[in-house]
Design an enzyme around this catalytic site. Structure first.
Site, PDB file in Angstrom:
ATOM      1  N   ASP A  29      29.032  21.311 -11.043  1.00  0.00           N
ATOM      2  CA  ASP A  29      30.125  20.692 -10.291  1.00  0.00           C
ATOM      3  C   ASP A  29      30.210  21.365  -8.930  1.00  0.00           C
ATOM      4  O   ASP A  29      30.763  22.442  -8.786  1.00  0.00           O
ATOM      5  CB  ASP A  29      31.441  20.852 -11.048  1.00  0.00           C
ATOM      6  CG  ASP A  29      32.597  20.093 -10.378  1.00  0.00           C
ATOM      7  OD1 ASP A  29      32.502  19.815  -9.168  1.00  0.00           O
ATOM      8  OD2 ASP A  29      33.584  19.801 -11.062  1.00  0.00           O
ATOM      9  N   HIS A  76      36.180  23.845  -4.527  1.00  0.00           N
ATOM     10  CA  HIS A  76      36.069  25.040  -5.368  1.00  0.00           C
ATOM     11  C   HIS A  76      35.387  26.204  -4.666  1.00  0.00           C
ATOM     12  O   HIS A  76      35.269  27.283  -5.257  1.00  0.00           O
ATOM     13  CB  HIS A  76      35.321  24.694  -6.659  1.00  0.00           C
ATOM     14  CG  HIS A  76      35.928  23.572  -7.426  1.00  0.00           C
ATOM     15  ND1 HIS A  76      37.202  23.627  -7.945  1.00  0.00           N
ATOM     16  CD2 HIS A  76      35.447  22.330  -7.733  1.00  0.00           C
ATOM     17  CE1 HIS A  76      37.479  22.482  -8.559  1.00  0.00           C
ATOM     18  NE2 HIS A  76      36.439  21.688  -8.439  1.00  0.00           N
TER      19      HIS A  76
END
Length: 270
Positions: free
Chosen positions: A180, A185
């Site tokens: 991911d 993030h």
């Protein structure tokens, strides 16, 4: 090998039941070990981090299946800039080997009409797991469909125990290597665009780490997970400390100093 049907869907209601194709996925022991370390497995838990007698965490399968919800987003089923991962369910059918391959088949399950938004269920199945993503899609509701089930009540009484969990400062940087790569993030600028002061931890990383806490609290091995479910309600940041109240029936919650990040959660172990 990937097969993917043509997806030309304009009406939200027409997504229900749509096949999303299949994909042959493979992994090595190092992939499963990296995942375990990224979600907080201690280095002395050799069954989780050493290839000699490695037991693969069942939630590792979710990293191999992430392509399925991405298919719907890429095809315009929802706005990828506003859609949210609402909840996750994982049923474990068989233990994953330390290295191997499997054919994953994906489809859209139900699509619920919440008025101003829709909730898409994305179902992925293989020999080892059956996983269901619930994706909250603002602006896709109002098509006259059923609202779907409401939120399940929380556990009753006091928790049997509470586990304190110090999340590693590099947790998101490690977890994104499992597949991911969303910029929120890792990139402070991307995180700021969604109203966060700094990059946030992946929801599935938080959920997987909480499974470790729930298992250790119950004296179980996290590799013996048979059922997992949880609802994402707020972000968690790398480097912060959270607490995980765990109830006797396997229910748990993830709490931060700002409030609850995961609720409606339950982990069942063999």
């Amino acid at each position: 090998m990937t097969t993917r049907p043509e997806l030309d869907v304009t009406d939200t209601a027409d997504w229900a039941g749509r096949p999303l194709g299949e994909r042959e996925v493979s992994w090595e022991a190092r992939d499963a070990i990296l995942f375990a370390l990224a979600v907080g497995a201690p280095a002395d838990r050799l069954d989780l981090v050493f290839e000699r007698d490695l037991r693969v965490l069942p939630t590792f399968a979710l990293t191999l299946a992430q392509w399925a919800p991405d298919v719907v987003g890429s095809a315009g089923g929802w706005d990828v800039g506003t859609a949210l991962h609402g909840s996750q369910r994982l049923e474990v059918l068989a233990p994953m080997p330390a290295a191997g391959s499997t054919l994953m088949t994906a489809r859209v399950g139900e699509v619920w009409d919440k008025g101003g938004a829709a909730v898409f269920e994305i179902v992925v199945e293989c020999d080892y797991v059956r996983a269901t993503w619930s994706i909250f899609a603002p602006g896709r509701g109002g098509f006259g469909g059923e609202r779907g089930p409401g939120r399940a009540p929380g556990p009753e009484g006091d928790p049997a125990t509470t586990v304190d969990w110090d999340i590693a400062a590099n947790a998101a940087a490690l977890y994104r290597l499992t597949g991911d790569h969303h910029h929120i993030h890792i990139d402070p600028v991307a995180a700021e665009r969604i109203g966060q002061p700094r990059p946030i931890l992946h929801g599935l990383a938080t959920l997987s780490g909480a499974v470790l806490a729930a298992a250790f609290a119950q004296g179980a091995s996290p590799a013996d997970l048979t059922l997992l479910e949880g609802r994402f309600s707020a972000p968690v940041f790398p480097g912060e400390s959270v607490c995980v109240p765990v109830w006797a029936d396997g229910s748990f919650r993830v709490d931060t100093e700002r409030g609850t990040a995961i609720d409606g959660a339950r982990a069942v172990f063999a």
